[in-house]
Design a protein around this motif. Structure first.
Motif, mmCIF file in Angstrom:
data_model
loop_
_atom_site.group_PDB
_atom_site.id
_atom_site.type_symbol
_atom_site.label_atom_id
_atom_site.label_comp_id
_atom_site.label_asym_id
_atom_site.label_seq_id
_atom_site.Cartn_x
_atom_site.Cartn_y
_atom_site.Cartn_z
ATOM 1 N N ILE A 186 0.835 -1.207 0.000
ATOM 2 C CA ILE A 186 0.000 0.000 0.000
ATOM 3 C C ILE A 186 0.868 1.255 0.000
ATOM 4 O O ILE A 186 0.659 2.175 -0.801
ATOM 5 N N ASP A 187 1.853 1.296 0.924
ATOM 6 C CA ASP A 187 2.701 2.486 1.037
ATOM 7 C C ASP A 187 3.976 2.058 1.761
ATOM 8 O O ASP A 187 4.022 1.976 2.989
ATOM 9 N N LEU A 188 5.034 1.801 1.007
ATOM 10 C CA LEU A 188 6.258 1.257 1.591
ATOM 11 C C LEU A 188 6.997 2.287 2.445
ATOM 12 O O LEU A 188 7.639 1.928 3.441
ATOM 13 N N LYS A 189 6.917 3.561 2.084
ATOM 14 C CA LYS A 189 7.554 4.601 2.886
ATOM 15 C C LYS A 189 6.891 4.706 4.244
ATOM 16 O O LYS A 189 7.567 4.781 5.287
ATOM 17 N N LEU A 190 5.569 4.705 4.264
ATOM 18 C CA LEU A 190 4.832 4.758 5.536
ATOM 19 C C LEU A 190 5.057 3.469 6.329
ATOM 20 O O LEU A 190 5.155 3.500 7.556
ATOM 21 N N ALA A 191 5.151 2.343 5.624
ATOM 22 C CA ALA A 191 5.441 1.073 6.297
ATOM 23 C C ALA A 191 6.765 1.167 7.039
ATOM 24 O O ALA A 191 6.884 0.715 8.194
ATOM 25 N N GLU A 192 7.762 1.758 6.400
ATOM 26 C CA GLU A 192 9.072 1.918 7.045
ATOM 27 C C GLU A 192 8.969 2.795 8.292
ATOM 28 O O GLU A 192 9.576 2.501 9.335
ATOM 29 N N GLN A 193 8.179 3.866 8.220
ATOM 30 C CA GLN A 193 8.007 4.742 9.374
ATOM 31 C C GLN A 193 7.346 3.998 10.544
ATOM 32 O O GLN A 193 7.759 4.143 11.699
ATOM 33 N N CYS A 194 6.327 3.209 10.234
ATOM 34 C CA CYS A 194 5.617 2.465 11.282
ATOM 35 C C CYS A 194 6.531 1.414 11.911
ATOM 36 O O CYS A 194 6.573 1.269 13.140
ATOM 37 N N LEU A 195 7.266 0.690 11.079
ATOM 38 C CA LEU A 195 8.165 -0.340 11.594
ATOM 39 C C LEU A 195 9.303 0.270 12.408
ATOM 40 O O LEU A 195 9.730 -0.301 13.420
ATOM 41 N N THR A 196 9.775 1.434 11.990
ATOM 42 C CA THR A 196 10.833 2.116 12.741
ATOM 43 C C THR A 196 10.325 2.525 14.119
ATOM 44 O O THR A 196 11.034 2.372 15.121
ATOM 45 N N MET A 197 9.089 3.032 14.177
ATOM 46 C CA MET A 197 8.528 3.372 15.486
ATOM 47 C C MET A 197 8.360 2.126 16.341
ATOM 48 O O MET A 197 8.651 2.136 17.549
ATOM 49 N N ALA A 198 7.877 1.033 15.751
ATOM 50 C CA ALA A 198 7.697 -0.210 16.508
ATOM 51 C C ALA A 198 9.022 -0.658 17.113
ATOM 52 O O ALA A 198 9.089 -1.029 18.295
ATOM 53 N N LYS A 199 10.075 -0.626 16.317
ATOM 54 C CA LYS A 199 11.399 -1.046 16.796
ATOM 55 C C LYS A 199 11.915 -0.101 17.877
ATOM 56 O O LYS A 199 12.386 -0.543 18.939
ATOM 57 N N ASN A 200 11.835 1.197 17.626
ATOM 58 C CA ASN A 200 12.378 2.175 18.571
ATOM 59 C C ASN A 200 11.582 2.210 19.876
ATOM 60 O O ASN A 200 12.165 2.404 20.958
ATOM 61 N N ALA A 201 10.270 2.044 19.781
ATOM 62 C CA ALA A 201 9.450 2.034 20.995
ATOM 63 C C ALA A 201 9.801 0.830 21.856
ATOM 64 O O ALA A 201 9.917 0.933 23.089
ATOM 65 N N ALA A 202 9.970 -0.314 21.214
ATOM 66 C CA ALA A 202 10.370 -1.508 21.960
ATOM 67 C C ALA A 202 11.750 -1.325 22.573
ATOM 68 O O ALA A 202 11.994 -1.677 23.740
ATOM 69 N N LEU A 203 12.663 -0.748 21.795
ATOM 70 C CA LEU A 203 14.036 -0.549 22.277
ATOM 71 C C LEU A 203 14.071 0.413 23.458
ATOM 72 O O LEU A 203 14.899 0.255 24.368
ATOM 73 N N MET A 204 13.180 1.390 23.481
ATOM 74 C CA MET A 204 13.124 2.334 24.598
ATOM 75 C C MET A 204 12.827 1.598 25.898
ATOM 76 O O MET A 204 13.421 1.874 26.941
ATOM 77 N N ILE A 205 11.917 0.634 25.832
ATOM 78 C CA ILE A 205 11.589 -0.159 27.024
ATOM 79 C C ILE A 205 12.753 -1.059 27.395
ATOM 80 O O ILE A 205 13.137 -1.172 28.567
ATOM 81 N N MET A 206 13.340 -1.706 26.401
ATOM 82 C CA MET A 206 14.462 -2.608 26.648
ATOM 83 C C MET A 206 15.644 -1.860 27.277
ATOM 84 O O MET A 206 16.325 -2.381 28.159
ATOM 85 N N SER A 207 15.880 -0.630 26.842
ATOM 86 C CA SER A 207 17.017 0.152 27.324
ATOM 87 C C SER A 207 16.781 0.730 28.715
ATOM 88 O O SER A 207 17.738 1.166 29.379
ATOM 89 N N SER A 208 15.536 0.755 29.152
ATOM 90 C CA SER A 208 15.218 1.336 30.461
ATOM 91 C C SER A 208 15.675 0.452 31.616
ATOM 92 O O SER A 208 15.839 0.920 32.747
ATOM 93 N N ASN A 209 15.833 -0.840 31.358
ATOM 94 C CA ASN A 209 16.187 -1.826 32.393
ATOM 95 C C ASN A 209 15.167 -1.889 33.522
ATOM 96 O O ASN A 209 15.494 -2.300 34.647
ATOM 97 N N LYS A 210 13.942 -1.492 33.235
ATOM 98 C CA LYS A 210 12.881 -1.556 34.248
ATOM 99 C C LYS A 210 12.166 -2.907 34.257
ATOM 100 O O LYS A 210 11.478 -3.237 35.232
ATOM 101 N N TYR A 211 12.289 -3.679 33.183
ATOM 102 C CA TYR A 211 11.527 -4.914 33.064
ATOM 103 C C TYR A 211 12.455 -6.071 32.713
ATOM 104 O O TYR A 211 13.552 -5.879 32.199
ATOM 105 N N ALA A 212 11.990 -7.273 33.016
ATOM 106 C CA ALA A 212 12.773 -8.472 32.720
ATOM 107 C C ALA A 212 11.813 -9.643 32.558
ATOM 108 O O ALA A 212 10.666 -9.595 33.012
ATOM 109 N N ILE A 213 12.281 -10.700 31.896
ATOM 110 C CA ILE A 213 11.467 -11.904 31.759
ATOM 111 C C ILE A 213 11.312 -12.561 33.131
ATOM 112 O O ILE A 213 12.305 -12.802 33.823
#
Length: 334
Positions: free
Chosen positions: A127-154
């Motif tokens: 549908i829109d590969l440029k927008l797809a890249e933006q959405c996937l980048t946010m998904a990755k960065n949002a997850a990484l923000m949590i991972m980098s916080s060291n507030k959570y663990a398995i």
């Protein structure tokens, strides 16, 4: 789609009222972020079901029939608006705002969930590969923000995520729903513990991998387990934490449990050590085990998938290091 627009309407009311409130700029930005987070959630739930929907930028007058019945906006347009709202929320919602309130990490977890979905949908439907890249980048960065916080663990115990009466101290829980005896309860235990079940499907039971991480049919395409002992042997440990390692057949001896029509009996939400002495709060509509709404394990999975999808889409790096800091921890527990 009334439930989605209920959320959107309330969010738009907040967005309209907050600028005139007698509070600090930090508080205004925080609550504006909360409102825009919920608006993003409302539209995310609707586009998943309907595709493009009419986008309501502000509070709509019930008498404004032209706006209320306007045509749907494009999928891309609504996805861009969702992206903008999540970004504002990520930038402004507080990192902590007391127990069980939406904070920056809750926003990030849900952004990783929904933006991964939008990004892959936009990509695989071309549908829109440029927008797809933006959405996937946010998904990755949002997850990484949590991972980098060291507030959570398995959490060391997978089972503990689903049988606890207080998830507040569980290191894996980002957001949960709390139940209190006599105030708010549920029936999950009653349905799973004392009543006959429809049961789980065989295909679901077979989907759990072997303990070497491979599908159960990878060594023998004609694998058939005539006994429960053989079927449940040498499998991912989560299998027997979700499905009892015995066939529960109608008409056979199943005490202290009941039969399941499929033979596969659900035990994910049950503490079977209490099977012979059920507590009063296990009765119908009196169950008080907490519900894990957002778990760190999902964030790790979202990160790995978003990083891989970006690699396929743009050639961005995707290495063993990405796996080592994400799904490795889930595999280690399993």
């Amino acid at each position: 789609w009334s439930s989605g627009y209920d959320v959107v309407y309330k969010a738009n009311v907040m967005i309209e009222k907050i600028p005139g409130m007698n509070i600090t700029e930090e508080a205004k930005n925080h609550w504006m972020g909360i409102a825009r987070y919920f608006r993003a959630m409302g539209y995310s739930s609707m586009v998943k079901v309907y595709g493009g929907v009419p986008y309501m930028e502000g509070v709509t007058d019930p008498a404004d029939v032209e706006t209320l019945y306007k045509d749907r906006d494009s999928y891309q347009f609504v996805a861009e608006k969702i992206l903008e709202d999540f970004q504002f929320a990520l930038d402004n919602v507080r990192t902590d705002d007391t127990k069980r309130q939406v904070n920056k990490y809750v926003v990030a977890a849900m952004a990783s969930r929904f933006m991964l979905r939008e990004g892959t949908f936009l990509k695989y439907h071309n549908i829109d590969l440029k927008l797809a890249e933006q959405c996937l980048t946010m998904a990755k960065n949002a997850a990484l923000m949590i991972m980098s916080s060291n507030k959570y663990a398995i959490a060391p115990s997978y089972k503990s995520l689903f049988i606890s009466e207080d998830l507040g101290l569980n290191p894996e829980i980002i957001m949960y729903r709390h139940y209190v005896d006599g105030v708010l309860a549920h029936s999950t235990l009653a349905y799973s513990f004392t009543e006959a079940q429809a049961g789980l499907s065989r295909s679901l039971a077979e989907a759990f991998v072997a303990n070497d991480g491979l599908p159960i049919y990878s060594k023998d395409a004609n694998f058939v387990a005539p006994t429960a002992d053989e079927f449940f042997a040498n499998r991912d440990a989560r299998l027997t934490m979700c499905i009892r390692p015995k066939y529960y057949i109608k008409g056979e001896e199943n005490t202290p449990f009941n039969y399941a029509l499929s033979g596969y009996s659900w035990n994910k939400f049950m503490d079977d050590s209490k099977a012979d002495k059920p507590e009063p709060t296990w009765a119908r509509e009196k169950n008080i085990t907490d519900a894990p709404c957002v778990r760190y394990a999902e964030v790790l999975l979202n990160y790995a998938e978003a990083a891989y999808e970006l690699h396929l889409l743009t050639g961005a790096a995707f290495t063993q290091a990405d796996l080592d800091k994400s799904i490795y921890f889930i595999c280690a527990r399993a």
